[in-house]
Design a protein around this motif. Structure first.
Motif, PDB file in Angstrom:
ATOM      1  N   ARG A 231      66.769  46.947 -39.351  1.00  0.00           N
ATOM      2  CA  ARG A 231      65.806  47.970 -39.793  1.00  0.00           C
ATOM      3  C   ARG A 231      65.053  47.554 -41.047  1.00  0.00           C
ATOM      4  O   ARG A 231      63.959  48.041 -41.315  1.00  0.00           O
ATOM      5  CB  ARG A 231      66.531  49.279 -40.088  1.00  0.00           C
ATOM      6  CG  ARG A 231      67.156  49.982 -38.910  1.00  0.00           C
ATOM      7  CD  ARG A 231      67.615  51.364 -39.359  1.00  0.00           C
ATOM      8  NE  ARG A 231      68.261  52.123 -38.299  1.00  0.00           N
ATOM      9  CZ  ARG A 231      68.558  53.408 -38.393  1.00  0.00           C
ATOM     10  NH1 ARG A 231      68.273  54.074 -39.503  1.00  0.00           N
ATOM     11  NH2 ARG A 231      69.146  54.030 -37.396  1.00  0.00           N
ATOM     12  N   ARG A 504      65.224  53.811 -48.962  1.00  0.00           N
ATOM     13  CA  ARG A 504      65.110  53.913 -47.505  1.00  0.00           C
ATOM     14  C   ARG A 504      66.487  53.968 -46.864  1.00  0.00           C
ATOM     15  O   ARG A 504      66.741  54.751 -45.936  1.00  0.00           O
ATOM     16  CB  ARG A 504      64.335  52.725 -46.934  1.00  0.00           C
ATOM     17  CG  ARG A 504      62.829  52.859 -46.982  1.00  0.00           C
ATOM     18  CD  ARG A 504      62.152  51.616 -46.435  1.00  0.00           C
ATOM     19  NE  ARG A 504      62.602  51.307 -45.077  1.00  0.00           N
ATOM     20  CZ  ARG A 504      62.336  50.169 -44.454  1.00  0.00           C
ATOM     21  NH1 ARG A 504      61.639  49.215 -45.074  1.00  0.00           N
ATOM     22  NH2 ARG A 504      62.748  49.962 -43.219  1.00  0.00           N
ATOM     23  N   ASP A 508      67.940  56.959 -44.597  1.00  0.00           N
ATOM     24  CA  ASP A 508      68.402  56.709 -43.225  1.00  0.00           C
ATOM     25  C   ASP A 508      69.853  57.113 -43.045  1.00  0.00           C
ATOM     26  O   ASP A 508      70.222  57.705 -42.014  1.00  0.00           O
ATOM     27  CB  ASP A 508      68.225  55.231 -42.875  1.00  0.00           C
ATOM     28  CG  ASP A 508      66.767  54.830 -42.754  1.00  0.00           C
ATOM     29  OD1 ASP A 508      65.912  55.733 -42.656  1.00  0.00           O
ATOM     30  OD2 ASP A 508      66.478  53.617 -42.778  1.00  0.00           O
ATOM     31  N   ASP A 512      71.353  60.047 -40.604  1.00  0.00           N
ATOM     32  CA  ASP A 512      72.407  59.804 -39.622  1.00  0.00           C
ATOM     33  C   ASP A 512      73.567  60.785 -39.824  1.00  0.00           C
ATOM     34  O   ASP A 512      74.114  61.316 -38.852  1.00  0.00           O
ATOM     35  CB  ASP A 512      72.899  58.363 -39.753  1.00  0.00           C
ATOM     36  CG  ASP A 512      73.957  58.009 -38.717  1.00  0.00           C
ATOM     37  OD1 ASP A 512      73.606  57.979 -37.517  1.00  0.00           O
ATOM     38  OD2 ASP A 512      75.127  57.786 -39.103  1.00  0.00           O
TER      39      ASP A 512
END
Length: 646
Positions: A231, A504, A508, A512
Motif C-alpha cells: 500500500r 496514512r 488505514d 481496519d
C-alpha cells in the motif's frame, strides 16, 4: 559373432521390421529423422483417429493469428472503456486465455462442419455478403465498396467468398441450437414468480462503533506497515521528449487545376456511374458436379421441363420455385435472390442472367450446385453524375488527399530516420525540421499536456520505451495527427519510508479496526436476533429504530448488497423471520429481517409481453445449451495450449 548377427537378420521378422521402416520413411520422409519439427502454434486441436493413428482432424492456431485477434480485442476494449482502460491489466494471462478460448471454439465448430459435411449454398452466401455493413453505402450494398474493402484486406473475391462460406458453415450448428431452444409456459410462470417476487423487510441500520481500546502504539503501526507494504509505495513515473505532427498545421496545396480534376473524375468514374440493377429469381435442380451421367441427364431433363412450365403464358415463377426448387435458402421466398451484382455468383449463372430481357426466363444453366432456371424480375436503369455536378466534391477530396500526402511524407521520413537509430529522437527530428518538446515526470493514471492522452501514457510505460529507452512508433491521437515519444527519465516505484507515511498508516489501521468492530457488532446482534430477541429491543439498544419496508422488489432503490442479502435469505417460517446482515460500507452493516415473501403475479402481463419474455427465456436457454455443446466438443477433441507462446 558377425555370423550370428547375419543369421538373425535374415529371417521373416527382420524383413517385417525392414518393411515397416520403409513404409514409415515413405510417409514421413527420411529428413524427419534429422530435422526435428519446431512447434510454433498457440493452440492445437486434434480429433479422434478414424483408424489407429490415421485420419485425425487437426487444426492449429498460429501465434500470429492469436496476436491479431488479441490486438483486435484490445482495440475494442480501449474504445469501450475509454480512459479507464488499463493496458497492463489487459495483458494478463487470464485475458489471453479468454481470447484464445474464443479462437479454439471457432476452430472446433469449423472441424464439426468439416466432419459432418455442412455446406452453404451460393444464394445464402450472396445474401449474407450484401447484408454486411462494411460493403454498404447508405445502407445499400455497393459493389465498388465491396471491391475497395477487399483490396484493403489484400483478398480476392474467391478468397473472401471461401472464408464467408466457411464462417457460415461453422455458425450453422450454433444457430440451430440457439434458434430451436424452447421454454414452456410453466417455466415462464416459475421465472415470473421468482423474478417479480417481493419481500417484506425489517431493517436496522447499525451505527459505526467507536474505535476499540487505546490508540495504536508505534510498534502496532510498524507491524501494520510491514504487513501491508504494497500500500505504501511511490507511484512509478516517467518523463518524455516528443515531437508532434499535426496534418492540419502543415503547408499543403490550396488550389488544383482543371486538368487534374478531370483526370481524377475519369479515374473514379465508377463512383459516379451506377450500373443497371438486376433483381432475379431462380429455381435450382440440385445435382453434384461429379454426378453419374444418368443422374446428370435426369436433372437436365427436369430443368428443361421446369423451363417450359415457367415460360407458359400466365405462369407464376415464384409458385413454381416454391414447389420445385432445391435451394432451401430461397425456396420459401419463391426463388427470390434480390439484386444480383457481378461477382456474386458463378460466372455461367451471371452470364445467363445479364443476357436476359426483363421478365425473360433462361435456359437451364449449369453450375457446381446443379441446374439453374433464372428469371430477370426487375431491371433498374443505371445513372451518371456529370463532371460539373461533382467538381466541388472532387476538388475538396483532392486537396484533402494532398494534405494527407504531405503528412504521410513527413511522418514517413521521420520514421525512416528513427529506424536507423531507434535510441535517439532529437537527431531525426532536427533533420525533418520538427521541434522536440519535453514533459515533467508523470504517472500511469493521469497527467497534463500531451501525457494527458492515454495512448501516450501507455506507450511511455511500455518496457521498450521505459526500460530499453527506444523511440516509440508513431502514436495516432487524431486523424492525420501523431506523436512520437522518447523516455528520458524513469522513476521506478519504491517503498515509502514509514516515517513519511505514518499518518496514512494510522488512518488505514484505524479504518481496519473500525471495519472489524462493525462486523463483530453486527454478528453479535444477528446471533441474538436468531435466538429470539425482538428487533425493536436490539434497535433501541444501539440507538436506532426498526425500518419496515413492505413489498421490496429486486430492482428497488436499496443498496445492491442489501438487496442481494434480502433475496438470498430463506422464506420465513410462521412467526419467525429470516435474518441476516448486509455490509453497505467499509464500517457499516445493516441487520436484515425477511418477514414475508410474495410470489410475482402472473396476471399482470398481456399475451404479447408473455410471448416476448418466453422467447427471451428460450434464447437464454439456447445460449446455455450452446455452451454445453462447446464443452462436449472439448471432451471429444484434444486441445493443446502453449501458454508460453501467448
Amino acid at each position: 559373432m558377425l555370423q550370428s548377427i547375419r543369421d538373425k537378420s535374415s529371417g521373416w521378422i527382420a524383413f517385417l521390421i525392414l518393411g515397416l521402416v520403409i513404409i514409415t520413411m515413405a510417409f514421413f520422409g527420411i529428413e524427419s529423422y534429422f530435422a526435428p519439427k519446431v512447434e510454433t502454434y498457440a493452440a492445437k486441436i486434434e480429433g479422434p483417429a478414424k483408424f489407429w493413428i490415421w485420419g485425425k482432424q487437426t487444426r492449429e492456431i498460429s501465434q500470429d493469428e492469436f496476436r491479431q485477434r488479441f490486438e483486435a480485442v484490445r482495440a475494442q476494449e480501449r474504445s469501450r472503456q475509454g480512459e479507464s482502460f488499463d493496458s497492463e491489466t489487459f495483458e494478463s494471462l487470464e485475458t489471453k486465455r479468454q481470447v484464445l478460448d474464443s479462437l479454439i471454439d471457432q476452430q472446433l465448430l469449423g472441424l464439426v462442419a468439416e466432419r459432418d459435411g455442412i455446406t452453404v449454398g451460393e444464394a445464402e452466401v450472396a445474401e449474407q455478403l450484401k447484408a454486411t455493413p462494411e460493403f454498404q453505402v447508405n445502407g445499400v450494398y455497393s459493389p465498388d465498396q465491396y471491391r475497395l474493402a477487399l483490396a484493403g484486406q489484400g483478398l480476392s473475391h474467391a478468397q473472401f467468398m471461401s472464408r464467408m462460406r466457411a464462417d457460415l458453415a461453422q455458425r450453422t450448428v450454433p444457430s440451430l441450437i440457439v434458434d430451436t431452444a424452447l421454454a414452456s409456459d410453466a417455466e415462464l410462470d416459475a421465472f415470473l414468480r421468482l423474478s417479480q417476487q417481493t419481500r417484506d423487510l425489517q431493517l436496522i441500520d447499525l451505527p459505526t462503533p467507536a474505535l476499540p481500546g487505546a490508540a495504536p502504539t508505534d510498534a502496532e503501526l510498524k507491524a501494520w506497515y510491514d504487513e501491508n507494504a504494497s500500500r505504501y509505495r511511490s507511484e512509478e513515473k516517467v518523463a518524455i521528449e516528443y515531437v508532434e505532427i499535426d496534418g492540419n498545421l502543415l503547408e499543403a496545396p490550396t488550389t488544383v487545376d482543371e486538368t487534374t480534376l478531370r483526370a481524377r473524375y475519369d479515374e473514379l468514374r465508377s463512383r459516379y456511374v451506377t450500373e443497371p440493377q438486376r433483381t432475379a429469381s431462380h429455381i435450382l435442380v440440385s445435382v453434384p458436379a461429379d454426378a453419374a451421367p444418368e443422374a446428370e441427364a435426369a436433372a437436365r431433363e427436369r430443368a428443361n421441363a421446369l423451363v417450359a412450365k415457367a415460360r407458359e403464358a400466365g405462369s407464376d415463377f415464384a409458385a413454381i420455385a416454391r414447389e420445385n426448387s432445391d435451394d432451401l435458402g430461397s425456396k420459401a421466398e419463391g426463388g427470390d435472390l434480390g439484386v444480383v451484382e457481378k461477382g456474386l455468383f458463378d460466372a455461367a449463372f451471371e452470364q445467363a442472367l445479364f443476357a436476359l430481357e426483363l421478365g425473360q426466363v433462361s435456359d437451364p444453366v449449369r453450375t457446381p450446385d446443379g441446374w439453374h432456371i433464372i428469371q430477370l424480375r426487375e431491371l433498374t436503369p443505371g445513372s451518371e453524375r456529370p463532371f460539373e455536378d461533382v467538381r466541388g466534391e472532387l476538388e475538396a477530396e483532392f486537396l484533402a488527399t494532398e494534405r494527407e500526402r504531405v503528412f504521410s511524407d513527413l511522418s514517413g521520413r521521420l520514421v525512416e530516420l528513427i529506424y536507423k537509430d531507434p535510441t535517439a529522437l532529437a537527431p531525426a527530428a532536427e533533420q525533418v525540421g520538427l521541434t522536440v518538446q519535453r514533459t515533467g515526470l508523470f504517472g500511469r493514471a493521469q497527467a497534463e499536456g500531451i501525457a494527458s492522452i492515454q495512448a501516450v501514457r501507455e506507450a511511455a510505460f511500455a518496457d521498450a520505451q521505459k526500460l530499453e529507452r527506444q523511440v516509440s512508433d508513431t502514436i495516432e491521437i487524431a486523424p492525420n495527427h501523431v506523436v512520437v515519444i522518447h523516455v528520458i527519465e524513469h522513476q521506478p516505484e519504491a517503498a515509502l519510508p514509514f516515517d513519511q507515511v505514518r499518518e496514512r498508516v494510522l488512518a488505514d489501521l484505524n479504518a481496519d479496526r473500525l471495519a472489524k468492530a462493525s462486523l463483530a457488532q453486527a454478528e453479535a446482534l444477528l446471533e441474538r436476533a436468531r435466538k429470539g430477541e425482538a428487533l425493536d429491543a436490539l434497535a433501541t439498544e444501539v440507538g436506532r429504530t426498526v425500518a419496515t419496508l413492505p413489498g421490496v422488489g429486486r430492482q428497488g432503490q436499496l443498496p445492491p448488497a442489501l438487496v442481494d442479502v434480502a433475496f438470498s435469505l430463506a422464506a420465513p417460517e410462521a412467526g419467525k423471520p429470516s435474518i441476516g446482515i448486509a455490509q453497505v460500507g467499509a464500517d457499516r452493516h445493516v441487520l436484515v429481517a425477511v418477514t414475508a415473501v410474495t410470489p410475482g403475479k402472473l396476471d399482470t402481463l398481456d399475451e404479447n409481453t408473455r410471448s416476448l419474455l418466453r422467447d427471451q427465456l428460450a434464447q437464454a436457454r439456447g445460449l446455455v445449451e450452446y455452451q454445453d455443446y462447446i464443452k462436449s466438443l472439448r471432451r471429444h477433441y484434444t486441445v493443446t495450449v502453449a501458454e508460453d507462446r501467448l
